[in-house]
Enzyme design. Structure first.
Site, PDB file in Angstrom:
ATOM      1  N   CYS A  74      46.057   8.869  83.088  1.00 19.59           N
ATOM      2  CA  CYS A  74      45.153   7.727  83.072  1.00 19.59           C
ATOM      3  C   CYS A  74      45.784   6.611  82.249  1.00 19.59           C
ATOM      4  O   CYS A  74      46.474   6.854  81.266  1.00 19.59           O
ATOM      5  CB  CYS A  74      43.781   8.025  82.487  1.00 19.59           C
ATOM      6  N   ARG A  94      50.789   6.647  85.486  1.00 23.07           N
ATOM      7  CA  ARG A  94      49.990   7.530  84.636  1.00 23.07           C
ATOM      8  C   ARG A  94      48.876   8.237  85.401  1.00 23.07           C
ATOM      9  O   ARG A  94      48.181   9.100  84.851  1.00 23.07           O
ATOM     10  CB  ARG A  94      49.365   6.739  83.487  1.00 23.07           C
ATOM     11  N   TRP A 148      43.752   9.814  86.628  1.00 25.69           N
ATOM     12  CA  TRP A 148      44.225  11.136  87.058  1.00 25.69           C
ATOM     13  C   TRP A 148      43.119  12.085  86.647  1.00 25.69           C
ATOM     14  O   TRP A 148      42.891  12.320  85.460  1.00 25.69           O
ATOM     15  CB  TRP A 148      45.536  11.485  86.355  1.00 25.69           C
ATOM     16  N   ASN A 172      41.194   6.539  78.157  1.00 22.42           N
ATOM     17  CA  ASN A 172      42.321   7.451  78.388  1.00 22.42           C
ATOM     18  C   ASN A 172      42.246   8.525  77.315  1.00 22.42           C
ATOM     19  O   ASN A 172      42.300   8.209  76.130  1.00 22.42           O
ATOM     20  CB  ASN A 172      43.645   6.684  78.290  1.00 22.42           C
ATOM     21  N   GLY A 173      42.093   9.774  77.748  1.00 20.86           N
ATOM     22  CA  GLY A 173      41.988  10.879  76.790  1.00 20.86           C
ATOM     23  C   GLY A 173      41.000  11.909  77.292  1.00 20.86           C
ATOM     24  O   GLY A 173      40.622  11.892  78.469  1.00 20.86           O
ATOM     25  N   GLU A 186      66.183  22.996  87.217  1.00 15.48           N
ATOM     26  CA  GLU A 186      65.841  21.594  87.432  1.00 15.48           C
ATOM     27  C   GLU A 186      65.910  21.242  88.926  1.00 15.48           C
ATOM     28  O   GLU A 186      65.098  20.466  89.430  1.00 15.48           O
ATOM     29  CB  GLU A 186      66.772  20.695  86.595  1.00 15.48           C
ATOM     30  N   LYS A 198      62.735  19.638  90.853  1.00 14.88           N
ATOM     31  CA  LYS A 198      62.841  18.317  91.474  1.00 14.88           C
ATOM     32  C   LYS A 198      62.422  18.390  92.935  1.00 14.88           C
ATOM     33  O   LYS A 198      61.662  17.568  93.423  1.00 14.88           O
ATOM     34  CB  LYS A 198      64.285  17.839  91.336  1.00 14.88           C
ATOM     35  N   GLU A 214      58.533  19.149  93.367  1.00  7.25           N
ATOM     36  CA  GLU A 214      57.558  18.148  92.944  1.00  7.25           C
ATOM     37  C   GLU A 214      57.467  16.968  93.908  1.00  7.25           C
ATOM     38  O   GLU A 214      56.396  16.398  94.058  1.00  7.25           O
ATOM     39  CB  GLU A 214      57.747  17.702  91.486  1.00  7.25           C
ATOM     40  N   HIS A 260      67.342  41.886  92.076  1.00  6.25           N
ATOM     41  CA  HIS A 260      66.227  42.618  91.463  1.00  6.25           C
ATOM     42  C   HIS A 260      64.886  42.207  92.052  1.00  6.25           C
ATOM     43  O   HIS A 260      63.848  42.424  91.438  1.00  6.25           O
ATOM     44  CB  HIS A 260      66.233  42.420  89.945  1.00  6.25           C
ATOM     45  N   LYS A 279      52.934  11.114  85.469  1.00  7.19           N
ATOM     46  CA  LYS A 279      54.166  11.091  84.686  1.00  7.19           C
ATOM     47  C   LYS A 279      53.941  11.521  83.243  1.00  7.19           C
ATOM     48  O   LYS A 279      54.741  12.254  82.677  1.00  7.19           O
ATOM     49  CB  LYS A 279      54.781   9.695  84.724  1.00  7.19           C
TER      50      LYS A 279
END
Ligand code: G6P
Length: 597
Positions: A2, A27, A74, A98-99, A469, A473, A476, A492, A592
């Protein structure tokens, strides 16, 4: 998660606020809203689901009187809907947040308030309204005493046109005065110009009017926004992610140069980080997502170069695992945003135990920077695409510098050795630049893997960290299921998933792992899987493997190869998602800055 934005000044507010809000979209982007005073001095609110662009269309033709607050969301509490989008109003109070408010249910019961939305935010409007006796500052201060959780708030009072009030606890908030009026934002890099800005201390109430700002019950820290830290546009690129990958040679160079002296030594004194901090026997690296993978990569450096034991932790696991912080250890927190909630929680826990701490952060003036005290910077400028790219290579570079410094302090590198190591690091810039030329070959790979349901990423040692990574990548931004496997672990369990048509991407850059990695590759190929191998220009023996697609990177064996691997895996994810026509910079369900634990 947010973002809040606002403006109070001369001229209209809606246009600059919605423009600023678009820059904050990284955000969160599931809904957006704005509240403003109209020409009659009444508060008007517009809200929509989806992107800020939808809100901009909705606001076309609206006239405002120079004061507006806005929000991009978000969702945490309450689904994605217009009623849950901010701003929220109760009585005379309209606000954006925001929070996370932890005691919102208790407050609803205490105030006997029936909410319209399902959010944790709305109750704050009711709470402030219930405390409001014609003094906004007193009402906010009184309300704060009853709030538990984190917040950055921008608040309008219906009987105070031409005025915004703000307050924050934990969540970020910055204020900037310009010639025409005052801006507020969750992220200073989204301000319309460079220069001075203020970060109010926690619990400090700010009153913002066109002529300036006043602080009550506290003060604010003055900071400077440099041109390199202002959010720029895509500069002609189709996506921020591509722009940020292409910037990597330059961001690696800027990051590395900050800490290397003319005679090739590592020196952190420009950031006030003293050598005594590194007088430890153990290192913990704590981070989330891509930053955590930078820690996994760096663990290999610390062991090899500095002979120091390293444990890399996922920040969200760190506290729950009850890790005991030893007095002879240093815990390094790595974060692009400097505000990831789990990383911050881990930092607080280590500090509470009296442990030594160091943070590696990209954004300036963040909560993590203030709380940590010892900070090294990656000099990437704002990273906007949700999938982190340039921050990753810069984080690896700073961790490498740290390992070199420790090795020198422990007598494991003499001046010539240190110089050779820093020279190798300086070459990372050109390695990244040359690797970008592999894009056409990577596009061909993306053409092949974009239809896959699952993709496996293999590697050993440092190449396994890179494989982690690579898988992150790809999943996502392409939504293809991707999994990283330590090549030796394949047999295994995971090998049961290999069948004809299943692609694997393998990284091989270390001579010590060559024969065993190639054995794993053979095992996959024997079961009909296809393998794309990223390896160095000088790696022997790979052409002997039949049916293997080899991509030679413009680098020799050794640790420097990680910069080439990073660029390759980022381009592969990018080109795959692009081929699939997906919203690369803003993938579904992600944000993000993850400011909730
Ligand atoms: C989110 C982002 C990732 C990032 C991670 C850690 O998940 O989408 O790209 O790696 O947070 O963020 P940080 O800002 O702490 O590096």
């Amino acid at each position: 998660m947010c973002g809040i934005y606002g403006y109070c000044g001369r001229g209209e507010a809606l246009a600059p606020v919605l423009e600023g809000l678009s820059r904050l979209e990284y955000r969160g982007y599931d809904s957006a809203g704005v509240a403003f005073f109209d020409a009659q001095g009444e508060i008007k609110t517009l809200k929509t689901t989806g992107r800020v662009q939808n809100l901009i269309a909705m606001a076309a033709g609206q006239e405002d009187a120079g004061t507006a607050i806005a929000h991009t969301r978000w969702a945490t509490h309450g689904g994605i809907s217009v009623k849950n989008a901010h701003p929220h109003t109760a009585g005379r109070v309209t606000l954006v947040h925001n929070g996370i408010i932890e005691n919102f249910r208790e407050l609803r019961a205490e105030l006997n308030y029936t909410p319209v939305s399902d959010t944790d935010t709305e109750i704050m409007a009711a709470l402030i309204d219930s405390e409001y006796r014609n003094d906004p500052v007193q009402a906010i201060l009184a309300a704060q005493k009853r709030l538990k959780g984190s917040y950055a708030l921008a608040i309008l009072f219906s009987d105070r046109p031409g005025c915004i009030f703000t307050v924050r606890r934990e969540s970020p908030l910055a204020l900037m005065q310009t010639e025409t009026g005052c801006f507020l934002s969750s992220d200073p890099s989204t301000f319309p110009q460079c220069g001075e800005y203020y970060v109010p201390d926690e619990h400090t109430v700010a009153e913002i009017i066109p002529e300036g700002m006043r602080f009550f019950a506290g003060a604010a820290q003055k900071l400077e926004l440099a041109a390199t830290n202002r959010t720029q546009g895509r500069e002609g690129h189709e996506h921020y992610m591509l722009k940020e990958i292409l910037e990597e040679p330059e961001t690696i160079r800027r990051t590395v140069n900050r800490y290397i002296t003319a005679d090739g030594r590592v020196d952190f004194s420009c950031d006030g980080v003293e050598d005594s901090l590194f007088d430890v026997k153990r290192i913990n690296v704590v981070a989330c997502g891509t930053a955590m993978h930078a820690g996994l990569v760096a663990a290999h450096y610390f062991r090899k170069i500095a002979g120091v034991e390293v444990t890399s932790f996922i920040a969200s696991e760190f506290c729950d695992a009850g890790v005991r912080v030893e007095p002879d250890s240093l815990t390094i927190f790595v974060s692009q945003s400097g505000e990831t909630a789990d990383t911050l929680a881990a930092l607080r826990s280590v500090k509470a135990q009296g442990g030594k701490v160091l943070a590696i952060i990209n954004r300036q003036g963040t909560v993590m920077e203030r709380e940590c005290g010892h900070v090294l910077h990656t000099s990437c400028g704002p990273e906007i695409a949700v999938a982190s790219t340039k921050a990753f290579t810069a984080q690896i570079a700073v961790l490498y510098l740290t390992a070199i410094r420790m090795a020198a302090l422990r007598g494991l590198l003499d001046a010539a050795g240190e110089k050779a190591e820093t020279a190798a690091l300086c070459a990372a810039e050109s390695i990244a630049r040359e690797t970008l030329k592999l894009r056409p070959a990577i596009i061909r790979m993306a053409d092949e893997i974009h239809t896959a349901k699952d993709v496996f990423f293999l590697g050993r040692a440092v190449d396994y960290a890179i494989a982690c990574e690579g898988a992150l990548k790809l999943k996502e931004i392409s939504y293809i299921h991707a999994e990283s496997i330590a090549a030796g672990e394949l047999k295994h369990g995971t090998i049961s998933l290999i069948e004809p048509g299943v692609p694997s991407v393998c990284f091989l850059t270390q001579e010590t792992t060559r024969s065993r990695v190639l054995l794993s590759v053979q095992e996959v190929l024997s079961r009909g899987g296809s393998v794309y191998l990223f390896t160095t220009g000088d790696m022997q023996g790979v052409e002997d493997v039949e049916n293997l697609t080899v991509c030679r990177m413009p680098v020799e064996k050794g640790f420097s190869a990680v910069y080439a691997e990073a660029v390759c895996l980022q381009l592969l994810a990018y080109e795959t998602a692009k081929r699939m026509g997906l919203p690369i910079d803003t993938p579904r369900n992600l944000a993000k800055s993850v400011t909730v634990a």
